[in-house]
Design an enzyme around this catalytic site. Structure first.
Site, PDB file in Angstrom:
ATOM      1  N   LYS A   1     -13.174  -0.756   6.075  1.00 12.57           N
ATOM      2  CA  LYS A   1     -13.783  -1.579   5.018  1.00 12.57           C
ATOM      3  C   LYS A   1     -14.811  -2.550   5.595  1.00 12.57           C
ATOM      4  O   LYS A   1     -15.916  -2.663   5.079  1.00 12.57           O
ATOM      5  CB  LYS A   1     -12.721  -2.386   4.267  1.00 12.57           C
ATOM      6  CG  LYS A   1     -11.395  -1.711   4.093  1.00 12.57           C
ATOM      7  CD  LYS A   1     -11.372  -0.705   2.980  1.00 12.57           C
ATOM      8  CE  LYS A   1     -10.086   0.082   3.061  1.00 12.57           C
ATOM      9  NZ  LYS A   1      -9.760   0.862   1.919  1.00 12.57           N
TER      10      LYS A   1
ATOM     11  N   TRP B   1       0.858  -1.189   0.000  1.00 13.89           N
ATOM     12  CA  TRP B   1       0.000   0.000   0.000  1.00 13.89           C
ATOM     13  C   TRP B   1       0.897   1.244   0.000  1.00 13.89           C
ATOM     14  O   TRP B   1       1.851   1.332   0.787  1.00 13.89           O
ATOM     15  CB  TRP B   1      -0.867  -0.051   1.262  1.00 13.89           C
ATOM     16  CG  TRP B   1      -1.841   1.083   1.426  1.00 13.89           C
ATOM     17  CD1 TRP B   1      -2.733   1.543   0.514  1.00 13.89           C
ATOM     18  CD2 TRP B   1      -2.024   1.865   2.609  1.00 13.89           C
ATOM     19  NE1 TRP B   1      -3.466   2.565   1.059  1.00 13.89           N
ATOM     20  CE2 TRP B   1      -3.050   2.789   2.343  1.00 13.89           C
ATOM     21  CE3 TRP B   1      -1.430   1.875   3.881  1.00 13.89           C
ATOM     22  CZ2 TRP B   1      -3.489   3.710   3.274  1.00 13.89           C
ATOM     23  CZ3 TRP B   1      -1.866   2.798   4.812  1.00 13.89           C
ATOM     24  CH2 TRP B   1      -2.890   3.698   4.510  1.00 13.89           C
TER      25      TRP B   1
ATOM     26  N   ASP C   1      -0.673  -5.539   9.494  1.00  8.20           N
ATOM     27  CA  ASP C   1      -1.637  -4.535   9.066  1.00  8.20           C
ATOM     28  C   ASP C   1      -2.908  -5.291   8.689  1.00  8.20           C
ATOM     29  O   ASP C   1      -2.924  -6.026   7.695  1.00  8.20           O
ATOM     30  CB  ASP C   1      -1.078  -3.766   7.865  1.00  8.20           C
ATOM     31  CG  ASP C   1      -2.031  -2.678   7.397  1.00  8.20           C
ATOM     32  OD1 ASP C   1      -3.131  -2.550   7.976  1.00  8.20           O
ATOM     33  OD2 ASP C   1      -1.678  -1.945   6.450  1.00  8.20           O
TER      34      ASP C   1
HETATM   35  C1  LIG Z   1      -3.191  -2.293   3.429  1.00  9.68           C
HETATM   36  C2  LIG Z   1      -3.886  -1.130   4.031  1.00  9.68           C
HETATM   37  N1  LIG Z   1      -3.527  -0.715   5.238  1.00  9.68           N
HETATM   38  C3  LIG Z   1      -4.122   0.321   5.821  1.00  9.68           C
HETATM   39  C4  LIG Z   1      -5.115   1.011   5.207  1.00  9.68           C
HETATM   40  C5  LIG Z   1      -5.676   2.161   5.975  1.00  9.68           C
HETATM   41  O1  LIG Z   1      -6.962   2.456   5.835  1.00  9.68           O
HETATM   42  P1  LIG Z   1      -7.720   3.378   6.906  1.00  9.68           P
HETATM   43  O2  LIG Z   1      -6.746   4.307   7.488  1.00  9.68           O
HETATM   44  O3  LIG Z   1      -8.767   4.048   6.070  1.00  9.68           O
HETATM   45  O4  LIG Z   1      -8.286   2.432   7.895  1.00  9.68           O
HETATM   46  C6  LIG Z   1      -5.521   0.643   3.917  1.00  9.68           C
HETATM   47  C7  LIG Z   1      -6.547   1.378   3.189  1.00  9.68           C
HETATM   48  O5  LIG Z   1      -6.713   1.328   2.010  1.00  9.68           O
HETATM   49  C8  LIG Z   1      -4.891  -0.470   3.330  1.00  9.68           C
HETATM   50  O6  LIG Z   1      -5.235  -0.902   2.127  1.00  9.68           O
END
Ligand SMILES: Cc1ncc(COP(=O)(O)O)c(C=O)c1O
Length: 448
Positions: free
Chosen positions: A294, A177, A258
């Site tokens: 999500k 990411w 993560d």
């Molecule tokens: C792999 C991964 N980690 C972390 C996140 C963090 O998302 P958020 O801060 O919206 O919870 C995302 C969001 O796309 C992600 O794909």
């Protein structure tokens, strides 16, 4: 690649680190400049007049470009946000019910939460990821703090490690990411990559992964996507996870999971937490960043948690005391609403059950989009092997399309996606699959 050697990916990361360091050096310089009444101003008299325009975020910038497009057939497959068959954002019914309960509870107030967030939320989040019968929880070896969604949880974890852990190097998968290298670098960690994806098979480069982690320095931190790897959609099998665990523990590498997609990958919350639970079951230490963006559709509520699993309850409580010192100067304490929604759902047996049904429906719709896209390409006779579309898992398909093909699809078909060829399957519907299949077919048969 040897972790110590300098791959193109590592060179890009070094450039990012230099760029980020450069910004703070430049800021110090500007502080000096603005102290002088005669310098640091542009023609219009602004003290910020010297600033260059920063590029759009590579992922969020896709939406900016999409919003400017007037075409009625435009399609945004860039951002990882779930859409219904009608292409609309979804608020889960169970979330609406939980909000209703909260709004009707006149005893609720808007006082500050503690620095570590809502106690119920933290307890229930740990149970969700580690399992209700987790010995680590029963032995009070886990400390969980509510953070600002997945990103905030990663950042708090990284700041804590940069301050208190003896190894400052974190290995992240290549690719990963796009925000990972920035979050970790800005927190003060030094980022290196390990092999993950094999473009030839569009699957896992397991040998490369084992070799890179095998030659990482003892104690290094390793970022692992708990499930539904973003952007590739490629996850290790349970057998491979067991081998990764064995190697990492034998070298004293520190796992930092993560978990942004628990339940979203397979449709089953426990199945998607297996990778984490394999590591926790051995009694060793690890960090886990959880996001409810999500799986509960709470994107904008910014609700997530950081858990640190320790060897003993005493260490866990000292870790928590230090986490408070990290959080307090960053944002003082987290927001109350999103965490209250999550806690309401997780602690009510009926609501929890209804959530799992809605979550499975979202995961199933994504899986069905994979099949429909694969079938549409097959029926068009699109050259190439597209079976990875149905093999990959989670929100994204890493199509294998190159940046020229992506640019062609955007220009000619008004389809927006990141330039690495990643598409959000959650942004597709039965209505838009044929349009995407036409675009991919044209891109691979006509584009350079
Ligand atoms: C792999 C991964 N980690 C972390 C996140 C963090 O998302 P958020 O801060 O919206 O919870 C995302 C969001 O796309 C992600 O794909």
């Amino acid at each position: 690649m040897q972790p110590g050697s300098c791959s193109p990916a590592d060179r890009r990361l070094s450039a990012l680190a230099r760029h980020l360091q450069g910004s703070s050096a430049a800021m110090d310089h500007r502080t000096t400049l603005s102290a002088s009444p005669t310098s640091g101003f542009d023609a219009a008299g602004s003290v910020f007049g010297h600033l260059a325009r920063a590029p759009e975020d590579p992922i969020l910038g896709v939406t900016v470009a999409y919003n400017k497009d007037r075409s009625p057939v435009k399609l945004n497959l860039g951002v990882g946000a779930y859409r219904t068959e009608e292409g609309k954002p979804l608020v889960l019914n169970v979330v609406r019910r939980a909000e209703h309960t909260l709004v009707n509870d006149s005893s609720r107030v808007k006082e500050y939460l503690p620095i570590v967030g809502l106690a119920d939320f933290n307890k229930l989040s740990a149970k969700l990821i580690f399992g209700a019968d987790s010995p680590a929880i029963q032995e009070n070896r886990v400390t969980t703090v509510q953070c600002l969604s997945g990103t905030g949880s990663l950042r708090v974890g990284a700041e804590f490690l940069a301050k208190h852990y003896h190894q400052r190097t974190i290995y992240i998968p290549m690719p990963t990411w796009g925000n990972h290298p920035k979050v970790f670098t800005l927190a003060g960690l030094s980022v290196k990559t390990y092999h993950y994806y094999d473009p030839a098979t569009r699957g896992l480069n397991f040998q490369g992964l084992l070799e890179d982690l095998g030659s990482a320095p003892s104690g290094a931190i390793v970022l692992l996507h708990a499930c539904a790897h973003n952007p590739t959609g490629v996850d290790p099998t349970l057998g491979q996870w067991a081998q990764i665990r064995q190697l990492m523990r034998s070298k004293g590498l520190l796992p930092f999971f993560d978990s942004a997609y628990q339940g979203f990958a397979s449709g089953n919350l426990d199945e998607d937490a297996q990778s984490v639970r394999i590591f926790v079951a051995d009694g060793g230490e690890c960090l886990v960043a959880q996001s409810y963006a999500k799986n509960m559709g709470l994107y904008g509520e910014r609700v997530g948690a950081l858990s640190i699993v320790c060897k003993t309850a005493d260490v866990a409580s000292r870790v928590e005391s230090q986490l408070k010192l990290v959080i307090r100067p960053m944002y003082s304490n987290p927001p109350i609403h999103g965490a209250s929604i999550v806690a309401t759902i997780l602690k009510d047996r009926n609501m929890f059950h209804d959530w799992t049904i809605e979550l499975k429906a979202m995961a199933d719709r994504i899986i069905s989009m994979r099949q429909q896209l694969f079938d549409a390409l097959s029926s068009r006779g699109t050259p190439g092997d597209w079976s990875h579309i149905i093999k990959q898992i989670g929100m994204f398909t890493f199509t294998g399309l190159n940046s020229e093909q992506v640019a062609f699809m955007t220009k000619e078909y008004h389809i927006y996606m990141t330039s690495d060829g990643r598409i959000s399957m959650a942004g597709l519907s039965s209505r838009t699959v044929p349009h995407l299949a036409d675009a991919i077919h044209a891109a691979v048969t006509r584009a350079v």
